[in-house]
Design a protein around this motif. Structure first.
Motif, PDB file in Angstrom:
ATOM      1  N   PHE A   1     -69.116  71.446  95.910  1.00  0.00           N
ATOM      2  CA  PHE A   1     -70.407  70.610  95.297  1.00  0.00           C
ATOM      3  C   PHE A   1     -71.368  71.039  95.761  1.00  0.00           C
ATOM      4  N   GLU A   2     -71.872  72.116  96.624  1.00  0.00           N
ATOM      5  CA  GLU A   2     -73.007  72.635  97.129  1.00  0.00           C
ATOM      6  C   GLU A   2     -72.954  74.230  96.867  1.00  0.00           C
ATOM      7  N   TYR A   3     -74.141  74.750  96.654  1.00  0.00           N
ATOM      8  CA  TYR A   3     -74.359  76.039  96.587  1.00  0.00           C
ATOM      9  C   TYR A   3     -74.113  76.688  97.632  1.00  0.00           C
ATOM     10  N   PRO A   4     -73.526  77.928  97.446  1.00  0.00           N
ATOM     11  CA  PRO A   4     -73.004  78.778  98.694  1.00  0.00           C
ATOM     12  C   PRO A   4     -74.355  79.382  99.173  1.00  0.00           C
ATOM     13  N   ARG A   5     -74.523  79.690 100.399  1.00  0.00           N
ATOM     14  CA  ARG A   5     -75.832  80.406 101.024  1.00  0.00           C
ATOM     15  C   ARG A   5     -75.344  81.310 102.119  1.00  0.00           C
ATOM     16  N   SER A   6     -75.356  82.349 101.740  1.00  0.00           N
ATOM     17  CA  SER A   6     -75.008  83.656 102.414  1.00  0.00           C
ATOM     18  C   SER A   6     -75.870  83.867 103.952  1.00  0.00           C
ATOM     19  N   ASP A   7     -77.146  83.196 103.662  1.00  0.00           N
ATOM     20  CA  ASP A   7     -77.967  83.470 104.977  1.00  0.00           C
ATOM     21  C   ASP A   7     -78.052  81.651 105.704  1.00  0.00           C
ATOM     22  N   ALA A   8     -77.083  81.006 105.379  1.00  0.00           N
ATOM     23  CA  ALA A   8     -77.156  79.835 106.143  1.00  0.00           C
ATOM     24  C   ALA A   8     -77.011  79.738 107.783  1.00  0.00           C
ATOM     25  N   PRO A   9     -77.648  79.026 108.561  1.00  0.00           N
ATOM     26  CA  PRO A   9     -77.482  79.076 109.800  1.00  0.00           C
ATOM     27  C   PRO A   9     -76.161  78.511 110.445  1.00  0.00           C
ATOM     28  N   GLU A  10     -75.900  79.194 111.629  1.00  0.00           N
ATOM     29  CA  GLU A  10     -74.471  78.547 112.204  1.00  0.00           C
ATOM     30  C   GLU A  10     -74.500  77.058 112.407  1.00  0.00           C
ATOM     31  N   THR A  11     -75.480  76.486 112.503  1.00  0.00           N
ATOM     32  CA  THR A  11     -75.459  74.909 112.679  1.00  0.00           C
ATOM     33  C   THR A  11     -75.538  74.162 111.524  1.00  0.00           C
ATOM     34  N   PHE A  12     -75.383  74.995 110.526  1.00  0.00           N
ATOM     35  CA  PHE A  12     -75.160  74.386 108.966  1.00  0.00           C
ATOM     36  C   PHE A  12     -73.910  74.114 108.581  1.00  0.00           C
ATOM     37  N   ARG A  13     -73.223  72.963 108.583  1.00  0.00           N
ATOM     38  CA  ARG A  13     -71.993  72.632 108.231  1.00  0.00           C
ATOM     39  C   ARG A  13     -71.741  71.552 107.057  1.00  0.00           C
ATOM     40  N   LEU A  14     -70.785  71.804 106.225  1.00  0.00           N
ATOM     41  CA  LEU A  14     -70.468  70.950 105.095  1.00  0.00           C
ATOM     42  C   LEU A  14     -69.188  70.136 105.995  1.00  0.00           C
ATOM     43  N   ILE A  15     -69.259  68.819 105.752  1.00  0.00           N
ATOM     44  CA  ILE A  15     -68.449  67.940 106.556  1.00  0.00           C
ATOM     45  C   ILE A  15     -67.572  67.172 105.569  1.00  0.00           C
ATOM     46  N   GLY A  16     -67.753  66.966 104.378  1.00  0.00           N
ATOM     47  CA  GLY A  16     -67.185  66.189 103.302  1.00  0.00           C
ATOM     48  C   GLY A  16     -67.752  65.034 103.125  1.00  0.00           C
ATOM     49  N   ALA A  17     -67.917  64.432 101.844  1.00  0.00           N
ATOM     50  CA  ALA A  17     -68.687  63.035 101.609  1.00  0.00           C
ATOM     51  C   ALA A  17     -67.708  61.928 102.365  1.00  0.00           C
ATOM     52  N   LEU A  18     -68.896  61.058 102.736  1.00  0.00           N
ATOM     53  CA  LEU A  18     -68.135  59.651 103.558  1.00  0.00           C
ATOM     54  C   LEU A  18     -67.108  59.169 102.613  1.00  0.00           C
ATOM     55  N   PRO A  19     -66.066  58.520 102.935  1.00  0.00           N
ATOM     56  CA  PRO A  19     -65.074  57.915 102.267  1.00  0.00           C
ATOM     57  C   PRO A  19     -65.650  56.595 101.565  1.00  0.00           C
ATOM     58  N   SER A  20     -65.354  56.421 100.372  1.00  0.00           N
ATOM     59  CA  SER A  20     -65.932  55.223  99.847  1.00  0.00           C
ATOM     60  C   SER A  20     -65.315  53.776 100.129  1.00  0.00           C
ATOM     61  N   ALA A  21     -63.956  53.997 100.796  1.00  0.00           N
ATOM     62  CA  ALA A  21     -63.584  52.657 101.133  1.00  0.00           C
ATOM     63  C   ALA A  21     -62.680  53.182 102.551  1.00  0.00           C
ATOM     64  N   ALA A  22     -63.553  53.009 103.592  1.00  0.00           N
ATOM     65  CA  ALA A  22     -62.871  53.565 104.807  1.00  0.00           C
ATOM     66  C   ALA A  22     -62.237  52.495 105.465  1.00  0.00           C
ATOM     67  N   GLY A  23     -61.939  51.152 104.941  1.00  0.00           N
ATOM     68  CA  GLY A  23     -61.105  50.351 105.532  1.00  0.00           C
ATOM     69  C   GLY A  23     -61.581  49.837 106.890  1.00  0.00           C
ATOM     70  N   THR A  24     -62.620  49.945 107.145  1.00  0.00           N
ATOM     71  CA  THR A  24     -63.320  49.665 108.414  1.00  0.00           C
ATOM     72  C   THR A  24     -64.448  48.820 108.198  1.00  0.00           C
ATOM     73  N   ALA A  25     -65.174  48.518 109.538  1.00  0.00           N
ATOM     74  CA  ALA A  25     -66.539  47.565 109.283  1.00  0.00           C
ATOM     75  C   ALA A  25     -67.386  48.569 108.776  1.00  0.00           C
ATOM     76  N   ALA A  26     -67.378  49.548 108.675  1.00  0.00           N
ATOM     77  CA  ALA A  26     -68.445  50.554 108.109  1.00  0.00           C
ATOM     78  C   ALA A  26     -68.437  50.222 106.601  1.00  0.00           C
TER      79      ALA A  26
END
Length: 459
Positions: free
Chosen positions: A228-253
């Motif tokens: 769900f995000e465009y690929p970037r061949s020149d993205a810096p190493e610090t740039f990471r895709l980590i997934g979308a937040l769960p919609s029902a984490a089952g926690t206080a969050a």
């Protein structure tokens, strides 16, 4: 539970769509045993308390009520939506608060010497921290992308044009030309931002607008997946895709911070808590007809004639059940009035709905394109019809089109006929649901809360 407690500051722009994800992360870190302080808008103090974190208010000069931006920023209402208003917003909503955000952060660090600062990418005042002192003399800065990635690239058109990638040299040439044009257009804003940072005694690195919020932090975590995000061949190493937040984490969050809760507002969730009883019409979901849910979210819903009314009108003669989620307690009454005083037989209207229970029963979501809400639908494998025109919504809609998970109507005020044709195509062409289910499987492989916690604990 973490074996080593860390002090962490989290911060977000005082807007619902920015604060919700950051509070969800804050709640998760606190549940793991870390000491967390959230620096944010005054109206979110109660949500921070429910998330189990200490709250510190942004100064008034950096705070506003995103539910009525025109009242918060005099002169905005007189501007026509489009480039002129976007330039106003960029200056006054996102740039002017920078010195006040930075000074508030420094004051908080005096009282609460944190190991890490985790910041919504739009809180650009935090950039002055790594720009003004070496890493050994400050906490780590982690940027969090809560909207579609704005990182410039040779592989993408400039953010805001809602153009999907074009492969090969033809695409790179298109992107280069558009980027040069965009840089000329935003040069006054770039100079304006540089002067604001000059007040703090720091200089922004050279490069196009949108680069510094990603490259200046020590780490940058984007809340999505490669599908769900465009690929970037020149993205810096610090740039990471980590997934979308769960919609029902089952926690206080989940119940406290909204994005993880997704309980009653738009499909991305509202910042509320507590269980909601199922509405009286819930049994109608078992009638055997396809279920089409229509929503304008919980903020961009002041005019239900933009999307809800046209969609309900469009689908009135289809053999579907339409659930119109207005996102406001008075929404059903207003929607009924827009439709001549009576809802179609196949339609139910609600102020709020329990999206976490509704989406698994949904065949198509018609949405105005909120980033969290769209990804929440994809978590359930639900294909989309998107009609968004404000903020980052055209970019979200473009990604829906690029990922093959739905149809982008390319307007925020669609004609009923366009909605009807799009919903019909998504219902009848199985490729949209197939792609949505593939995205669901990809999203399920990511653990964003774990990724953030592991990064913080590894610093």
């Amino acid at each position: 539970m973490s074996t080593r407690v860390s002090r962490i500051i989290t911060t977000a722009m005082p807007a619902h769509g920015h604060t919700g994800p950051v509070l969800a992360v804050s709640a998760d870190l606190a549940a793991r045993g870390h000491e967390v302080v959230f620096l944010g808008g005054a109206r979110f103090a109660g949500a921070a308390e429910r998330a189990g974190v200490r709250f510190v208010a942004l100064p008034p000069e950096a705070d506003f009520d995103d539910r009525d931006l025109d009242a918060s920023f005099p002169g905005r209402a007189a501007l026509t939506p489009g480039p002129e208003r976007l330039a106003f917003d960029a200056r006054h909503i996102f740039t002017d608060p920078i010195p006040h955000q930075y000074r508030a952060l420094l004051a908080l660090l005096e009282d609460f010497p944190a190991k890490a600062v985790l910041a919504d990418a739009f809180v650009q005042g935090v950039l002055a921290l790594p720009l003004s002192r070496p890493r050994a003399e400050r906490p780590a800065l982690i940027g969090l992308g809560v909207t579609p990635a704005m990182l410039p690239s040779v592989d993408t058109a400039p953010f805001g044009l809602a153009l999907t990638p074009l492969p090969g040299e033809e695409g790179r040439e298109r992107n280069r030309r558009l980027r040069e044009e965009a840089e000329r257009r935003v040069e006054p804003l770039q100079r304006y931002a540089e002067k604001v940072f000059d007040q703090l005694g720091v200089r922004l690195p050279e490069g196009p607008r949108g680069l510094a919020p990603v490259t200046v932090p020590d780490h940058y975590l984007q809340l999505t997946v490669p599908g769900f995000e465009y690929p970037r061949s020149d993205a810096p190493e610090t740039f990471r895709l980590i997934g979308a937040l769960p919609s029902a984490a089952g926690t206080a969050a989940g119940t406290a911070a909204g994005t993880a809760g997704g309980t009653v507002g738009g499909p991305g969730g509202d910042i509320v808590s507590g269980e909601q009883p199922l509405p009286d019409w819930w049994a109608r979901l078992s009638e055997g007809r396809p279920v089409v849910v229509v929503t304008q979210g919980t903020l961009a819903n002041d005019d239900l004639g933009a999307l809800l009314a046209p969609a309900v009108t469009a689908l009135a003669d289809r053999d579907v059940l339409v659930v119109a989620a207005t996102g406001r307690p008075d929404g059903p009454r207003e929607l009924t009035g827009l439709l001549g005083g009576r809802l179609p037989e196949n339609t139910v209207a609600a102020g709020y709905v329990p999206f976490e229970q509704l989406l698994p029963l949904t065949d198509v979501l018609v949405s105005n394109g909120g980033y969290g809400g769209v990804q929440n639908a994809l978590r359930h494998g639900v294909p989309l019809v998107v009609a968004g025109a404000s903020e980052d919504k055209p970019e979200v809609a473009a990604r829906v089109r690029w990922a093959g998970v739905g149809i982008d109507l390319r307007t925020g005020r669609p004609e009923p006929g366009a909605v009807d044709r799009a919903v019909g195509e998504v219902l009848e062409d199985g490729r949209y649901r197939e792609r949505a289910r593939a995205l669901r499987e990809e999203l399920e492989r990511y653990r964003p809360f774990d990724a953030i916690a592991e990064l913080v604990e590894s610093l």
